[in-house]
Write an enzyme that holds these catalytic residues in place. Structure first.
Site, PDB file in Angstrom:
ATOM      1  CD  GLU A 106      -3.172  -0.690   0.184  1.00 58.71           C
ATOM      2  OE1 GLU A 106      -3.138   0.399  -0.418  1.00 58.71           O
ATOM      3  OE2 GLU A 106      -4.087  -1.513   0.031  1.00 58.71           O
ATOM      4  CB  SER A 107       2.261   3.151   2.383  1.00 59.51           C
ATOM      5  OG  SER A 107       2.747   2.274   3.392  1.00 59.51           O
TER       6      SER A 107
END
Ligand code: ZN
Length: 467
Positions: free
Chosen positions: A142-143
């Site tokens: 995700e990040s």
């Protein structure tokens, strides 16, 4: 003569005293009673008009006094709705059948996680029973472990939590929701609930996290339960997401994504059993039911089929009364009976409040204007059924209304018709995307015009919104 005069004077005095009594005692007393009545009326009115969160807190407390985890209660309600069984009957039947334990599990104790954000991941893992390796794999994808990342859709932080999910957890997507500890806690809570919905299936859980749980369950209904049977109907982005995260998960050494799904399975199996024997009751059961219990005979025979024992049915009947007395929807949520039960709506769109409810341009502005760029997703702030979706070129542009039950409706205006993903009659879930912000109709800039109606009348939406 004198005594007559005196008598007259006394009579007059009596009259004056009566009048004065009325003036100085009677009227003020009447006034005080009226003020008191008005006060009582106002307090009752306000309590009904503005949803209170204390009600929910109270029923949560009652739930825990009964030894039922509020999470477990939610599972009962979800499965009960799916099988068309009153939830309190399913809960009582499950607790009485001997397979239930008092908590949904989760609670992995002594989780030890090394590396970046180890403490935060361990805390979330033990709270929601999610394998820490899965939390790591999701963060990686995700990040890339950067807590400041914000996606084009507005998702924030290490686990890229959507704004409406931040708000459901009482967090501000611009600030608190980006803090690593809270972001990991919220993201883990979400993946945990998605995994429980799909009995712990990793790929289906991840597809829900990326593509939305309603999309996944909708496709499952159409094409089959397994991930493989729905994969090709998912967006390419979601398909790639599942491949990547399962890859990271394996690398981190993960094997079992979540604990506590056996419980869900056992409830589902029980519901299936009740529903089956409800449809085909045992011979003579319907006649016996009338003398054995006050329950609806169909339902009674459904329960009888579980153990072929009337004592079990009676036990379920009596303990279901206790469950019926409590219901614990989370703040801002609608319970399975579609009755509004208090709480506050999360913001339907991530934007800036530019115009309030009240007099404007010589008439009443019946809602809030929330400015956001064209294309910003609009989410249903609570479960409901779409009851209007149509054009109003001189006013709202294309607009949509959702009936949330219990006399509550919400209205959404100024969308372009091609962005509206729902139609009249559709059931929507809290957090489901229904359209995108537009600038259609009588509008001076891209924004959502949002109204809350109570029993058909527009009311100030602000008290219903989370801060
Ligand atoms: Zn407006």
């Amino acid at each position: 003569m004198v005594s007559n005069l005196a008598r007259n004077a006394i009579d007059q005095l009596k009259e004056t005293i009566k009048l004065k009594l009325l003036l100085y005692v009677g009227f003020p007393l009447l006034g005080a009673v009226l003020v008191l009545l008005l006060f009582i009326f106002l307090v009752i009115g306000l309590n009904q008009g503005i949803p209170s969160i204390t009600e929910t807190a109270k029923s949560k407390q009652e739930a825990s006094q009964l030894g039922i985890d509020p999470e477990l209660m939610k599972i009962y309600q979800e499965i009960a709705e799916k099988y068309g069984i009153p939830w309190e009957i399913l809960a009582a039947a499950h607790q009485a059948s001997g397979v239930a334990v008092s908590s949904t599990g989760g609670g992995t104790t002594n989780v030890n996680v090394s590396g970046q954000y180890g403490t935060e991941i361990a805390a979330a893992s033990s709270k929601y029973g999610v394998d820490p390796n899965l939390i790591k794999a999701i963060i990686q994808q995700e990040s890339g472990w950067k807590p400041t990342v914000v996606s084009s859709a507005g998702a924030v932080g290490l686990m890229q939590v959507m704004p409406f999910n931040c708000q459901s957890s009482g967090l501000d997507p611009r600030t608190t929701c980006r803090e690593p500890a809270k972001n990991i806690m919220t993201g883990t809570k979400i993946i945990s609930s998605y995994l429980k919905r799909v009995n712990g299936d990793l790929k289906l859980g991840l597809a829900s996290y990326n593509g939305g749980p309603n999309r996944v369950s909708g496709l499952q209904k159409k094409y089959g339960q397994s991930y493989e049977s729905i994969a090709s109907y998912l967006p390419k982005e979601t398909q790639n997401y599942v491949v990547k995260v399962t890859g990271y998960y394996a690398k981190y050494g993960g094997t079992t994504p979540i604990q506590g799904v056996d419980q869900r399975k056992s409830i589902e199996e029980l519901a299936q059993k009740i529903s089956d024997s409800k449809k085909t009751p045992a011979a003579g059961c319907l006649d016996q039911a009338k003398s054995q219990t006050k329950l609806n005979p169909d339902l009674a025979c459904g329960l009888y089929g579980v153990k072929n024992d009337w004592a079990y049915v009676k036990q379920v009947e009596s303990s279901s009364q206790t469950f019926k007395a409590i219901s614990s929807p989370a703040p801002g949520e609608i319970n399975s009976n579609m009755k509004y039960s208090g709480g506050r709506f999360p913001w339907p769109v991530n934007g800036r409040l530019t115009s309030k409810f009240g007099p404007r341009w010589g008439r009443n502005h019946n809602g809030l204007d929330i400015a956001a760029p064209i294309g910003t997703p609009i989410y249903a702030p609570a479960d409901g059924v779409i009851n209007i979706s149509k054009a109003n070129p001189g006013g709202f542009g294309w607009y949509v209304k959702i009936d949330h039950g219990g006399g509550f409706e919400t209205l959404y205006g100024h969308m372009y018709p091609n962005t509206v993903t729902v139609k009249v009659g559709d059931r929507v879930k809290k957090g489901q995307k229904i359209a995108e912000v537009g600038n259609n109709g009588h509008s001076t800039g891209p924004h959502l015009h949002w109204e809350v109606h109570v029993h058909g009348k527009p009311v100030n939406p602000e008290p219903y919104l989370m801060k």
